[in-house]
Design a protein around this motif. Structure first.
Motif, PDB file in Angstrom:
ATOM      1  N   ARG A  61       0.798  -1.375  -0.104  1.00  0.00           N
ATOM      2  CA  ARG A  61      -0.135   0.000   0.043  1.00  0.00           C
ATOM      3  C   ARG A  61       0.790   1.066   0.085  1.00  0.00           C
ATOM      4  O   ARG A  61       1.777   1.305   0.505  1.00  0.00           O
ATOM      5  N   VAL A  62       0.383   2.199  -0.748  1.00  0.00           N
ATOM      6  CA  VAL A  62       0.982   3.496  -0.604  1.00  0.00           C
ATOM      7  C   VAL A  62       0.507   4.359   0.400  1.00  0.00           C
ATOM      8  O   VAL A  62      -0.678   4.303   1.049  1.00  0.00           O
ATOM      9  N   ILE A 163      -6.516  -2.662  -2.391  1.00  0.00           N
ATOM     10  CA  ILE A 163      -7.016  -1.225  -2.373  1.00  0.00           C
ATOM     11  C   ILE A 163      -6.053  -0.458  -1.163  1.00  0.00           C
ATOM     12  O   ILE A 163      -5.829  -1.032  -0.446  1.00  0.00           O
ATOM     13  N   ASP A 164      -5.900   0.722  -1.881  1.00  0.00           N
ATOM     14  CA  ASP A 164      -5.005   1.617  -0.834  1.00  0.00           C
ATOM     15  C   ASP A 164      -5.992   2.739  -0.070  1.00  0.00           C
ATOM     16  O   ASP A 164      -5.514   2.827   1.000  1.00  0.00           O
ATOM     17  N   PHE A 165      -6.889   2.787  -0.783  1.00  0.00           N
ATOM     18  CA  PHE A 165      -7.892   3.813   0.160  1.00  0.00           C
ATOM     19  C   PHE A 165      -9.381   3.627  -0.295  1.00  0.00           C
ATOM     20  O   PHE A 165      -9.665   3.052  -1.324  1.00  0.00           O
ATOM     21  N   VAL A 166     -10.076   4.074   0.698  1.00  0.00           N
ATOM     22  CA  VAL A 166     -11.629   3.801   0.299  1.00  0.00           C
ATOM     23  C   VAL A 166     -12.150   5.135   0.428  1.00  0.00           C
ATOM     24  O   VAL A 166     -12.255   6.121   1.407  1.00  0.00           O
ATOM     25  N   ALA A 188      -7.418   2.852  10.272  1.00  0.00           N
ATOM     26  CA  ALA A 188      -6.443   2.491   9.522  1.00  0.00           C
ATOM     27  C   ALA A 188      -5.923   3.247   8.829  1.00  0.00           C
ATOM     28  O   ALA A 188      -4.751   3.098   7.884  1.00  0.00           O
ATOM     29  N   GLY A 189      -6.398   4.551   8.814  1.00  0.00           N
ATOM     30  CA  GLY A 189      -5.840   5.690   7.707  1.00  0.00           C
ATOM     31  C   GLY A 189      -6.025   5.413   6.266  1.00  0.00           C
ATOM     32  O   GLY A 189      -5.310   6.053   5.494  1.00  0.00           O
ATOM     33  N   MET A 190      -6.941   4.678   5.854  1.00  0.00           N
ATOM     34  CA  MET A 190      -7.214   4.431   4.537  1.00  0.00           C
ATOM     35  C   MET A 190      -8.318   5.125   4.135  1.00  0.00           C
ATOM     36  O   MET A 190      -8.903   4.845   3.001  1.00  0.00           O
TER      37      MET A 190
END
Length: 327
Positions: A61-62, A163-166, A188-190
């Motif tokens: 993940r980035v 998936i990196d972000f939602v 989770a900071g996503m």
């Protein structure tokens, strides 16, 4: 130099004097126009289960900082957005547009929940799941569609789709026994927040239809739908047909009234025009009459001259006929 400066000044003046859209100028902040381009997407977004994924390559993940700074072309930021997308409208499209533009290099994956999940947790939908899948597939911002998306995102699902972000609006979404189904994603900071579009939603559209049910039922009866297809009773069907006839009569009466008003208005305008012309002609006639027969008119002037000419002649003739003292 003076010529160049004067040319620049003239250019500025022309820009300022030339109005833009709705009379605005560049100083008013007119958005720059994009060049016309005929190249666009020619195919709908593919479903996730139709895409081959190379799982041999490790997926890391980035971070938000890396994503905001920009990633290489071969490594886009994978953003996930989910929803029901019933009666797909501009509010849905704008939310997906925001998700697509969260980062400089974004690959947007959109999850659409099935009928079974939606009916259990939210309620009945107007469109079935296949219609909703198809609507999202044809949104220009979407790169991939996940059918039968989960109601709550699990770590396994996030890892499977890399998936990196939602992306979702920041309002807590209480459902399935949770105060906020995105709480663990935020922790989770996503989570990447988007903004809701005010004034448009699926519930608003359904409310409009329910509120004006009779209008839309009559509309579809006129367009050839049967009462059975519309779930309209025999009595209501006859009532709608009667209302339609009454409306047609009202429209005809209204048209006749409007035409009568137009006719009366035209008659009034012509009457006023005739009166004005009559007044103008009367003034001309009276003026001409006074010029000819008035105290200072041409006829009076001629008679005065004639009398002045004849009076001396009449005096001399009278003297010649009168007897003298010596006669």
């Amino acid at each position: 130099m003076d010529a160049q400066n004067s040319a620049k000044v003239n250019t500025r003046k022309r820009r300022k004097e030339t109005p833009g859209p709705n009379g605005a100028t560049e100083e008013d902040g007119i958005p720059s126009k994009m060049p016309r381009c005929a190249v666009g997407l020619r195919q709908p977004a593919p479903f996730s289960d139709e895409i081959e994924v190379d799982f041999s390559k490790p997926y890391v993940r980035v971070t938000m900082e890396e994503a905001s700074r920009g990633t290489p072309c071969e490594r886009p930021v994978r953003v996930y957005a989910d929803g029901i997308f019933d009666l797909f409208h501009s509010g849905h499209a704008r939310a997906l547009m925001q998700a697509k533009n969260l980062f400089p290099n974004t690959y947007l994956i959109v999850g659409v929940c099935s009928d079974e999940l939606t009916h259990n947790f939210k309620g009945f939908t107007v469109m079935n799941e296949n219609e909703r899948y198809d609507a999202v597939q044809h949104c220009r911002y979407v790169d991939e569609v996940v059918r039968n998306a989960p109601w709550t995102l699990t770590p396994e699902f996030l890892a499977e789709h890399r998936i990196d972000f939602v992306a979702h609006d920041d309002i807590p979404y209480s459902s399935a026994g949770s105060d906020d189904v995105y709480k663990h994603i935020k922790e989770a900071g996503m989570f990447a927040p988007t903004q809701r579009t005010e004034g448009i939603s699926t519930s608003d559209i359904i409310t409009r239809i329910v509120r004006d049910y009779d209008v839309y039922a009559r509309r579809n009866l006129q367009r050839g739908y049967t009462a059975k297809e519309l779930n309209v009773s025999f009595i209501n069907e006859k009532k709608y047909h009667l209302q339609e006839r009454v409306d047609k009569v009202k429209k005809k009466v209204k048209d006749v009234e409007e035409k009568s008003k137009e006719f009366v208005q035209k008659v009034e305008e012509k009457s006023i025009d005739l009166i004005q012309k009559w007044e103008e002609k009367s003034r001309e006639f009276i003026g001409s009459f006074l010029e000819m027969f008035g105290p200072e008119g041409a006829l009076s002037h001629c008679m005065t001259i004639s009398l002045q000419f004849l009076l001396p002649l009449g005096t001399e003739d009278s003297k010649s006929h009168w007897p003298t003292k010596g006669g």
